[in-house]
Write a protein that holds these residues in place. Structure first.
Motif, PDB file in Angstrom:
ATOM      1  N   LEU A  59       0.855  -1.190   0.000  1.00 23.03           N
ATOM      2  CA  LEU A  59       0.000   0.000   0.000  1.00 23.03           C
ATOM      3  C   LEU A  59       0.885   1.232   0.000  1.00 23.03           C
ATOM      4  O   LEU A  59       1.731   1.402   0.880  1.00 23.03           O
ATOM      5  CB  LEU A  59      -0.895  -0.005   1.239  1.00 23.03           C
ATOM      6  N   ASP A  60       0.697   2.100  -0.996  1.00 27.33           N
ATOM      7  CA  ASP A  60       1.453   3.348  -1.096  1.00 27.33           C
ATOM      8  C   ASP A  60       0.509   4.504  -0.776  1.00 27.33           C
ATOM      9  O   ASP A  60      -0.489   4.712  -1.479  1.00 27.33           O
ATOM     10  CB  ASP A  60       2.045   3.492  -2.503  1.00 27.33           C
ATOM     11  N   ILE A  61       0.820   5.234   0.278  1.00 25.77           N
ATOM     12  CA  ILE A  61       0.010   6.374   0.734  1.00 25.77           C
ATOM     13  C   ILE A  61       0.643   7.660   0.210  1.00 25.77           C
ATOM     14  O   ILE A  61       1.856   7.815   0.233  1.00 25.77           O
ATOM     15  CB  ILE A  61      -0.043   6.424   2.274  1.00 25.77           C
ATOM     16  N   ALA A  62      -0.201   8.621  -0.211  1.00 26.20           N
ATOM     17  CA  ALA A  62       0.288   9.884  -0.767  1.00 26.20           C
ATOM     18  C   ALA A  62       1.237   9.599  -1.928  1.00 26.20           C
ATOM     19  O   ALA A  62       2.355  10.107  -1.990  1.00 26.20           O
ATOM     20  CB  ALA A  62       0.957  10.747   0.301  1.00 26.20           C
ATOM     21  N   ALA A  63       0.757   8.786  -2.858  1.00 29.06           N
ATOM     22  CA  ALA A  63       1.610   8.227  -3.911  1.00 29.06           C
ATOM     23  C   ALA A  63       2.074   9.250  -4.929  1.00 29.06           C
ATOM     24  O   ALA A  63       3.055   9.005  -5.642  1.00 29.06           O
ATOM     25  CB  ALA A  63       0.860   7.099  -4.638  1.00 29.06           C
ATOM     26  N   GLY A  64       1.390  10.383  -5.034  1.00 29.10           N
ATOM     27  CA  GLY A  64       1.804  11.351  -6.040  1.00 29.10           C
ATOM     28  C   GLY A  64       1.652  10.780  -7.439  1.00 29.10           C
ATOM     29  O   GLY A  64       0.773   9.959  -7.708  1.00 29.10           O
ATOM     30  N   ALA A  65       2.560  11.176  -8.338  1.00 29.25           N
ATOM     31  CA  ALA A  65       2.425  10.805  -9.746  1.00 29.25           C
ATOM     32  C   ALA A  65       3.189   9.529 -10.086  1.00 29.25           C
ATOM     33  O   ALA A  65       3.744   9.407 -11.176  1.00 29.25           O
ATOM     34  CB  ALA A  65       2.903  11.952 -10.627  1.00 29.25           C
ATOM     35  N   GLY A  66       3.219   8.562  -9.161  1.00 26.89           N
ATOM     36  CA  GLY A  66       3.735   7.252  -9.522  1.00 26.89           C
ATOM     37  C   GLY A  66       4.874   6.694  -8.709  1.00 26.89           C
ATOM     38  O   GLY A  66       5.181   5.513  -8.811  1.00 26.89           O
ATOM     39  N   GLU A  67       5.532   7.489  -7.890  1.00 25.26           N
ATOM     40  CA  GLU A  67       6.608   6.968  -7.048  1.00 25.26           C
ATOM     41  C   GLU A  67       6.278   7.201  -5.572  1.00 25.26           C
ATOM     42  O   GLU A  67       5.759   8.267  -5.234  1.00 25.26           O
ATOM     43  CB  GLU A  67       7.948   7.635  -7.378  1.00 25.26           C
ATOM     44  N   PRO A  68       6.540   6.167  -4.756  1.00 20.37           N
ATOM     45  CA  PRO A  68       7.350   4.976  -5.002  1.00 20.37           C
ATOM     46  C   PRO A  68       6.589   3.762  -5.494  1.00 20.37           C
ATOM     47  O   PRO A  68       7.146   2.656  -5.495  1.00 20.37           O
ATOM     48  CB  PRO A  68       7.952   4.699  -3.627  1.00 20.37           C
ATOM     49  N   ALA A  69       5.321   3.923  -5.926  1.00 18.24           N
ATOM     50  CA  ALA A  69       4.534   2.761  -6.336  1.00 18.24           C
ATOM     51  C   ALA A  69       5.204   1.990  -7.472  1.00 18.24           C
ATOM     52  O   ALA A  69       5.226   0.752  -7.471  1.00 18.24           O
ATOM     53  CB  ALA A  69       3.130   3.203  -6.749  1.00 18.24           C
ATOM     54  N   VAL A  70       5.743   2.712  -8.460  1.00 19.63           N
ATOM     55  CA  VAL A  70       6.362   2.040  -9.603  1.00 19.63           C
ATOM     56  C   VAL A  70       7.567   1.223  -9.151  1.00 19.63           C
ATOM     57  O   VAL A  70       7.728   0.052  -9.533  1.00 19.63           O
ATOM     58  CB  VAL A  70       6.758   3.076 -10.679  1.00 19.63           C
ATOM     59  N   SER A  71       8.433   1.810  -8.334  1.00 23.54           N
ATOM     60  CA  SER A  71       9.599   1.075  -7.849  1.00 23.54           C
ATOM     61  C   SER A  71       9.193  -0.121  -7.001  1.00 23.54           C
ATOM     62  O   SER A  71       9.810  -1.200  -7.091  1.00 23.54           O
ATOM     63  CB  SER A  71      10.506   2.003  -7.039  1.00 23.54           C
ATOM     64  N   ALA A  72       8.154   0.027  -6.176  1.00 22.09           N
ATOM     65  CA  ALA A  72       7.675  -1.093  -5.365  1.00 22.09           C
ATOM     66  C   ALA A  72       7.105  -2.196  -6.248  1.00 22.09           C
ATOM     67  O   ALA A  72       7.328  -3.393  -5.992  1.00 22.09           O
ATOM     68  CB  ALA A  72       6.621  -0.608  -4.380  1.00 22.09           C
ATOM     69  N   ALA A  73       6.379  -1.816  -7.299  1.00 22.27           N
ATOM     70  CA  ALA A  73       5.788  -2.808  -8.193  1.00 22.27           C
ATOM     71  C   ALA A  73       6.846  -3.638  -8.902  1.00 22.27           C
ATOM     72  O   ALA A  73       6.670  -4.841  -9.142  1.00 22.27           O
ATOM     73  CB  ALA A  73       4.887  -2.124  -9.217  1.00 22.27           C
ATOM     74  N   LYS A  74       7.953  -3.004  -9.231  1.00 18.04           N
ATOM     75  CA  LYS A  74       9.047  -3.747  -9.873  1.00 18.04           C
ATOM     76  C   LYS A  74       9.640  -4.763  -8.904  1.00 18.04           C
ATOM     77  O   LYS A  74      10.086  -5.845  -9.319  1.00 18.04           O
ATOM     78  CB  LYS A  74      10.108  -2.775 -10.371  1.00 18.04           C
TER      79      LYS A  74
END
Length: 287
Positions: A59-74
Motif C-alpha cells: 500500500l502506497d500512501i500519498a503516492a503522487g504521480a507514480g513513485e514509489p509505487a512504480v519502484s515497489a511494483a518492480k
C-alpha cells in the motif's frame, strides 16, 4: 503522550491540499525525471527498510504521480500487487498513466484520505509513504490506520524531511515567502515539510501508533540543477505549497517574491552548476 490537537481546521486544510494537487499534479509528473534524480536514493533505502519481496501486497500512501509505487511494483513483480493512493483524484490518475507506461499491470490506484483508509484489516504486507506523512494533520491517527491495514509482522516505511537548517532548498524560499506575504509563524504541531524532522519525532509517532522497533536514518538529498533559475522553475511549477503560501498576493507581488527567491538561491551556484542542501529521514517499523 497524547497526540497534540491542532488549532486550525484540518478538514479545510485537507480540501486545500486536494485542490492544490489536482492543480499541480501534472507539473509534478512533468518534473518526474528531476525528482527521481533527487529522491531516488532515499526511495531505494525506504523500499529496503520495508523489506519488500516478490509476490507481496503493498500500500502506497500519498503516492503522487507514480513513485514509489512504480519502484515497489518492480520489486513485487507480476505476482504481487501495489495499491497507490492519494487524497488528490487528479494525481492518482497520473500515477496510473505512469504505471501503464511502465507496463506494470499489478498497480491499481484509488483516491483516498491517508488518515481514513477504506480498506480491510490485515490486507497488506507493507505500507509506504514518501514525503506525505508530515503533511497530515494527525500523523499518529494515520499511522494507526496503516497499522490496521497491515498483516501481523508487516512493515511501514516512510520518508520525511529533517530540519530546516539541513534543507535550504525549502527553508530559504519559505522564509522569504513568509516575510513577504506577512504570514504568522506556523502553529506548533501544524503539518508542514519539517514537522516530523526533529530529533526523535518520527520514532515517537511510530511508537504512539503502536509500531515496534522503529529505525530512522538520515539521507543527504542535495537538489542539483544547472542554475538557480532552473531550480526556481521547478519550485514554481511542482512545489505547490510555495504558491499556496502566497495565494493572496497579486500576480505582480508573487512575481517579485519569486525574483527575490531566485536571487537568494544564486548563493548555491558554482562553476559546476547549482546544488542546494537537503536531507531526509527514512524510517521504518514493524506491526
Amino acid at each position: 503522550m497524547a497526540e497534540q490537537q491542532l488549532s486550525f481546521d484540518a478538514a479545510k486544510y485537507k480540501n486545500a491540499q486536494r485542490e492544490q494537487w489536482n492543480k499541480d499534479g501534472a507539473a509534478w509528473r512533468r518534473w518526474n525525471p528531476t525528482l527521481d534524480r533527487w529522491y531516488g536514493e532515499m526511495t531505494r533505502q525506504m523500499l529496503d527498510l520495508a523489506r519488500i519481496q516478490p509476490g507481496q501486497r503493498i500500500l502506497d500512501i500519498a503516492a503522487g504521480a507514480g513513485e514509489p509505487a512504480v519502484s515497489a511494483a518492480k520489486r513485487v513483480g507480476p505476482g504481487g500487487y501495489v495499491l497507490a493512493t492519494d487524497i488528490s483524484e487528479g494525481i492518482v490518475e497520473l500515477a496510473l498513466q505512469v504505471a501503464r507506461e511502465h507496463g506494470l499491470e499489478q498497480i491499481e490506484t484509488r483516491a483516498m484520505d491517508g488518515e481514513k483508509l477504506d480498506l480491510p484489516d490485515a490486507s497488506f504486507d507493507a505500507v509506504l509513504c514518501r514525503l506525505g506523512l508530515m503533511y497530515m494533520p494527525h500523523p499518529v491517527t494515520a499511522l494507526r490506520e496503516w497499522r490496521r491495514a497491515l498483516r501481523a509482522g508487516g512493515r511501514v516505511a516512510v520518508v520525511v524531511f529533517s530540519t530546516p537548517d539541513r534543507n535550504s532548498w525549502g527553508a530559504v524560499p519559505a522564509s522569504i515567502i513568509r516575510r513577504r506575504a506577512q504570514l504568522p509563524p506556523p502553529v506548533p504541531g501544524q503539518p508542514g515539510p519539517f514537522s516530523l524532522g526533529g530529533p526523535g519525532a518520527l520514532e515517537g509517532v511510530f511508537r504512539q501508533a503502536g509500531f515496534a522497533n522503529p529505525e530512522v536514518r538520515a539521507v543527504p538529498v542535495p537538489h542539483r540543477m544547472g542554475s538557480a533559475a532552473e531550480y526556481v522553475q521547478v519550485a514554481r511549477e511542482a512545489f505547490g505549497a510555495f504558491n499556496a503560501m502566497m495565494a493572496h498576493l497579486s500576480p505582480q507581488e508573487r512575481e517579485s517574491v519569486w525574483n527575490e527567491i531566485e536571487g537568494s538561491m544564486r548563493s548555491f551556484e558554482s562553476p559546476g552548476g547549482f546544488e542546494v542542501p537537503g536531507e531526509c529521514l527514512v524510517g521504518a517499523a514493524t506491526k
